[in-house]
Scaffold this motif. Structure first.
Motif, PDB file in Angstrom:
ATOM      1  N   LEU A  50       0.824  -1.211   0.000  1.00  0.00           N
ATOM      2  CA  LEU A  50       0.000   0.000   0.000  1.00  0.00           C
ATOM      3  C   LEU A  50       0.857   1.259   0.000  1.00  0.00           C
ATOM      4  O   LEU A  50       0.479   2.269  -0.589  1.00  0.00           O
ATOM      5  N   VAL A  51       2.014   1.194   0.635  1.00  0.00           N
ATOM      6  CA  VAL A  51       2.956   2.317   0.580  1.00  0.00           C
ATOM      7  C   VAL A  51       3.476   2.464  -0.841  1.00  0.00           C
ATOM      8  O   VAL A  51       3.588   3.582  -1.371  1.00  0.00           O
ATOM      9  N   ALA A  52       3.789   1.345  -1.502  1.00  0.00           N
ATOM     10  CA  ALA A  52       4.275   1.387  -2.882  1.00  0.00           C
ATOM     11  C   ALA A  52       3.233   1.990  -3.815  1.00  0.00           C
ATOM     12  O   ALA A  52       3.574   2.656  -4.799  1.00  0.00           O
ATOM     13  N   GLU A  53       1.945   1.779  -3.497  1.00  0.00           N
ATOM     14  CA  GLU A  53       0.853   2.308  -4.322  1.00  0.00           C
ATOM     15  C   GLU A  53       0.433   3.712  -3.884  1.00  0.00           C
ATOM     16  O   GLU A  53      -0.489   4.283  -4.452  1.00  0.00           O
ATOM     17  N   MET A  54       1.089   4.257  -2.875  1.00  0.00           N
ATOM     18  CA  MET A  54       0.831   5.602  -2.359  1.00  0.00           C
ATOM     19  C   MET A  54      -0.511   5.736  -1.669  1.00  0.00           C
ATOM     20  O   MET A  54      -1.019   6.832  -1.474  1.00  0.00           O
ATOM     21  N   LEU A  55      -1.109   4.605  -1.299  1.00  0.00           N
ATOM     22  CA  LEU A  55      -2.327   4.657  -0.499  1.00  0.00           C
ATOM     23  C   LEU A  55      -1.989   4.880   0.969  1.00  0.00           C
ATOM     24  O   LEU A  55      -2.826   5.321   1.751  1.00  0.00           O
ATOM     25  N   LEU A  56      -0.761   4.525   1.325  1.00  0.00           N
ATOM     26  CA  LEU A  56      -0.215   4.834   2.636  1.00  0.00           C
ATOM     27  C   LEU A  56       1.138   5.519   2.447  1.00  0.00           C
ATOM     28  O   LEU A  56       1.754   5.399   1.390  1.00  0.00           O
ATOM     29  N   GLN A  57       1.578   6.220   3.461  1.00  0.00           N
ATOM     30  CA  GLN A  57       2.852   6.922   3.393  1.00  0.00           C
ATOM     31  C   GLN A  57       3.603   6.715   4.705  1.00  0.00           C
ATOM     32  O   GLN A  57       2.997   6.582   5.759  1.00  0.00           O
ATOM     33  N   ARG A  58       4.943   6.682   4.624  1.00  0.00           N
ATOM     34  CA  ARG A  58       5.763   6.550   5.827  1.00  0.00           C
ATOM     35  C   ARG A  58       6.407   7.890   6.155  1.00  0.00           C
ATOM     36  O   ARG A  58       6.865   8.606   5.268  1.00  0.00           O
ATOM     37  N   SER A  59       6.456   8.189   7.437  1.00  0.00           N
ATOM     38  CA  SER A  59       7.118   9.409   7.898  1.00  0.00           C
ATOM     39  C   SER A  59       8.623   9.161   7.996  1.00  0.00           C
ATOM     40  O   SER A  59       9.104   8.043   7.799  1.00  0.00           O
ATOM     41  N   ASP A  60       9.363  10.203   8.315  1.00  0.00           N
ATOM     42  CA  ASP A  60      10.810  10.068   8.503  1.00  0.00           C
ATOM     43  C   ASP A  60      11.153   9.117   9.635  1.00  0.00           C
ATOM     44  O   ASP A  60      12.243   8.532   9.667  1.00  0.00           O
ATOM     45  N   THR A  61      10.227   8.954  10.567  1.00  0.00           N
ATOM     46  CA  THR A  61      10.444   8.038  11.695  1.00  0.00           C
ATOM     47  C   THR A  61       9.821   6.662  11.430  1.00  0.00           C
ATOM     48  O   THR A  61       9.641   5.863  12.346  1.00  0.00           O
ATOM     49  N   ASN A  62       9.447   6.410  10.164  1.00  0.00           N
ATOM     50  CA  ASN A  62       8.917   5.118   9.716  1.00  0.00           C
ATOM     51  C   ASN A  62       7.506   4.821  10.226  1.00  0.00           C
ATOM     52  O   ASN A  62       7.078   3.670  10.234  1.00  0.00           O
ATOM     53  N   ARG A  63       6.783   5.841  10.666  1.00  0.00           N
ATOM     54  CA  ARG A  63       5.383   5.666  11.070  1.00  0.00           C
ATOM     55  C   ARG A  63       4.505   5.776   9.831  1.00  0.00           C
ATOM     56  O   ARG A  63       4.805   6.522   8.898  1.00  0.00           O
ATOM     57  N   VAL A  64       3.401   5.031   9.825  1.00  0.00           N
ATOM     58  CA  VAL A  64       2.541   4.926   8.640  1.00  0.00           C
ATOM     59  C   VAL A  64       1.280   5.760   8.825  1.00  0.00           C
ATOM     60  O   VAL A  64       0.687   5.778   9.905  1.00  0.00           O
ATOM     61  N   PHE A  65       0.864   6.446   7.761  1.00  0.00           N
ATOM     62  CA  PHE A  65      -0.369   7.223   7.800  1.00  0.00           C
ATOM     63  C   PHE A  65      -0.956   7.346   6.394  1.00  0.00           C
ATOM     64  O   PHE A  65      -0.262   7.136   5.392  1.00  0.00           O
ATOM     65  N   VAL A  66      -2.248   7.660   6.345  1.00  0.00           N
ATOM     66  CA  VAL A  66      -2.919   7.930   5.073  1.00  0.00           C
ATOM     67  C   VAL A  66      -2.526   9.337   4.641  1.00  0.00           C
ATOM     68  O   VAL A  66      -2.646  10.278   5.440  1.00  0.00           O
ATOM     69  N   PRO A  67      -2.042   9.512   3.411  1.00  0.00           N
ATOM     70  CA  PRO A  67      -1.557  10.833   2.983  1.00  0.00           C
ATOM     71  C   PRO A  67      -2.647  11.904   3.017  1.00  0.00           C
ATOM     72  O   PRO A  67      -3.835  11.625   2.832  1.00  0.00           O
ATOM     73  N   VAL A  68      -2.218  13.114   3.275  1.00  0.00           N
ATOM     74  CA  VAL A  68      -3.090  14.291   3.205  1.00  0.00           C
ATOM     75  C   VAL A  68      -2.773  15.006   1.899  1.00  0.00           C
ATOM     76  O   VAL A  68      -1.612  15.271   1.597  1.00  0.00           O
ATOM     77  N   TRP A  69      -3.813  15.328   1.127  1.00  0.00           N
ATOM     78  CA  TRP A  69      -3.610  15.945  -0.177  1.00  0.00           C
ATOM     79  C   TRP A  69      -4.194  17.361  -0.193  1.00  0.00           C
ATOM     80  O   TRP A  69      -5.302  17.596   0.266  1.00  0.00           O
ATOM     81  N   SER A  70      -3.427  18.270  -0.757  1.00  0.00           N
ATOM     82  CA  SER A  70      -3.865  19.663  -0.881  1.00  0.00           C
ATOM     83  C   SER A  70      -4.674  19.846  -2.152  1.00  0.00           C
ATOM     84  O   SER A  70      -4.743  18.957  -3.004  1.00  0.00           O
ATOM     85  N   ASP A  71      -5.276  21.033  -2.304  1.00  0.00           N
ATOM     86  CA  ASP A  71      -5.997  21.342  -3.542  1.00  0.00           C
ATOM     87  C   ASP A  71      -5.067  21.255  -4.748  1.00  0.00           C
ATOM     88  O   ASP A  71      -5.466  20.803  -5.832  1.00  0.00           O
ATOM     89  N   GLU A  72      -3.828  21.683  -4.576  1.00  0.00           N
ATOM     90  CA  GLU A  72      -2.856  21.597  -5.671  1.00  0.00           C
ATOM     91  C   GLU A  72      -2.565  20.145  -6.037  1.00  0.00           C
ATOM     92  O   GLU A  72      -2.410  19.806  -7.221  1.00  0.00           O
ATOM     93  N   ASP A  73      -2.508  19.280  -5.029  1.00  0.00           N
ATOM     94  CA  ASP A  73      -2.307  17.848  -5.275  1.00  0.00           C
ATOM     95  C   ASP A  73      -3.467  17.286  -6.097  1.00  0.00           C
ATOM     96  O   ASP A  73      -3.262  16.506  -7.033  1.00  0.00           O
ATOM     97  N   TYR A  74      -4.698  17.657  -5.715  1.00  0.00           N
ATOM     98  CA  TYR A  74      -5.863  17.199  -6.466  1.00  0.00           C
ATOM     99  C   TYR A  74      -5.737  17.587  -7.935  1.00  0.00           C
ATOM    100  O   TYR A  74      -5.970  16.787  -8.844  1.00  0.00           O
ATOM    101  N   GLU A  75      -5.401  18.846  -8.177  1.00  0.00           N
ATOM    102  CA  GLU A  75      -5.326  19.340  -9.550  1.00  0.00           C
ATOM    103  C   GLU A  75      -4.282  18.572 -10.343  1.00  0.00           C
ATOM    104  O   GLU A  75      -4.496  18.239 -11.521  1.00  0.00           O
TER     105      GLU A  75
END
Length: 219
Positions: A50-75
């Motif tokens: 799921l991280v490889a598919e960008m459905l999840l993301q890892r922080s610098d400390t290797n913690r996992v979370f669902v990415p937050v997307w900005s309006d610019e990301d949407y566009e």
């Protein structure tokens, strides 16, 4: 992946797409494992996928979370999808078979029933029919590289459940695009099919922006 990992992958992916795990919130492996009802080993492999598919993301400390997307990301995601969908439609116009045309017509009819034969249009059926329609289109394009790229981009659009914000009019307009695209594919007109696909995605982007602005204004 092992059978258990594949099951964990499907469960976690479905939960992400349904908004069960809020964007930006760290989720420990134990919480994913508890949700799936299995040990951490298969869950860990599912998380990696799921991280490889960008459905999840890892922080610098290797913690996992669902990415937050900005309006610019949407566009940017809509722009990338417009390019890819156009290329997909152009290739499909060249290679599509009569059997695949009939499949598209069947999925078109499924969507039509979902949005016209009920007092309230069925968004879930619309989303499912749309997924089936575009899956056939991708098969017709005969490009595994394109398929892999589309998986990454389309997953992000689905995360934010763009279609779930569609009005009945938005769904009807999208369905009109499907009809025109089938016509272009039957004619094996690559340029026409590509232009319809581009317009289709730009229309989705416009609908997303309008609905986002209405929600922001409390409408």
């Amino acid at each position: 992946m092992s059978k258990s990992s594949e099951q964990a992958y499907r469960l976690i992916r479905g939960a992400i797409l349904q908004g069960h795990f809020p964007a930006g919130q760290f989720v420990p492996e134990d919480e994913f494992a508890h949700y799936c009802g299995m040990s951490r080993t298969p869950v860990r492999e599912a998380i990696a996928q799921l991280v490889a598919e960008m459905l999840l993301q890892r922080s610098d400390t290797n913690r996992v979370f669902v990415p937050v997307w900005s309006d610019e990301d949407y566009e940017e995601l809509f722009t990338l999808r417009a390019y890819l969908e156009s290329h997909c439609a152009q290739r499909a116009a060249r290679f599509i078979t009569a059997e695949q045309i009939e499949e598209l017509k069947s999925h078109y009819a499924f969507i039509e029933r979902a949005i016209t034969l009920r007092p309230d249009a069925s968004v879930s059926d619309f989303v499912e029919g749309n997924r089936r329609f575009h899956r056939v289109l991708m098969r017709a394009a005969q490009s595994e590289r394109l398929n892999q790229l589309m998986q990454l981009v389309v997953n992000q659009i689905v995360i934010h459940r763009t279609a779930e914000r569609y009005s009945a009019l938005d769904m009807a307009r999208s369905q009109s695009d499907h009809f025109d695209l089938i016509t272009a594919l039957e004619a094996h007109d690559a340029e026409w099919a590509g232009s319809i696909a581009t317009s289709h995605i730009r229309r989705a982007a416009g609908a997303y922006r309008q609905n986002r602005d209405r929600l922001a204004n409390g409408e």
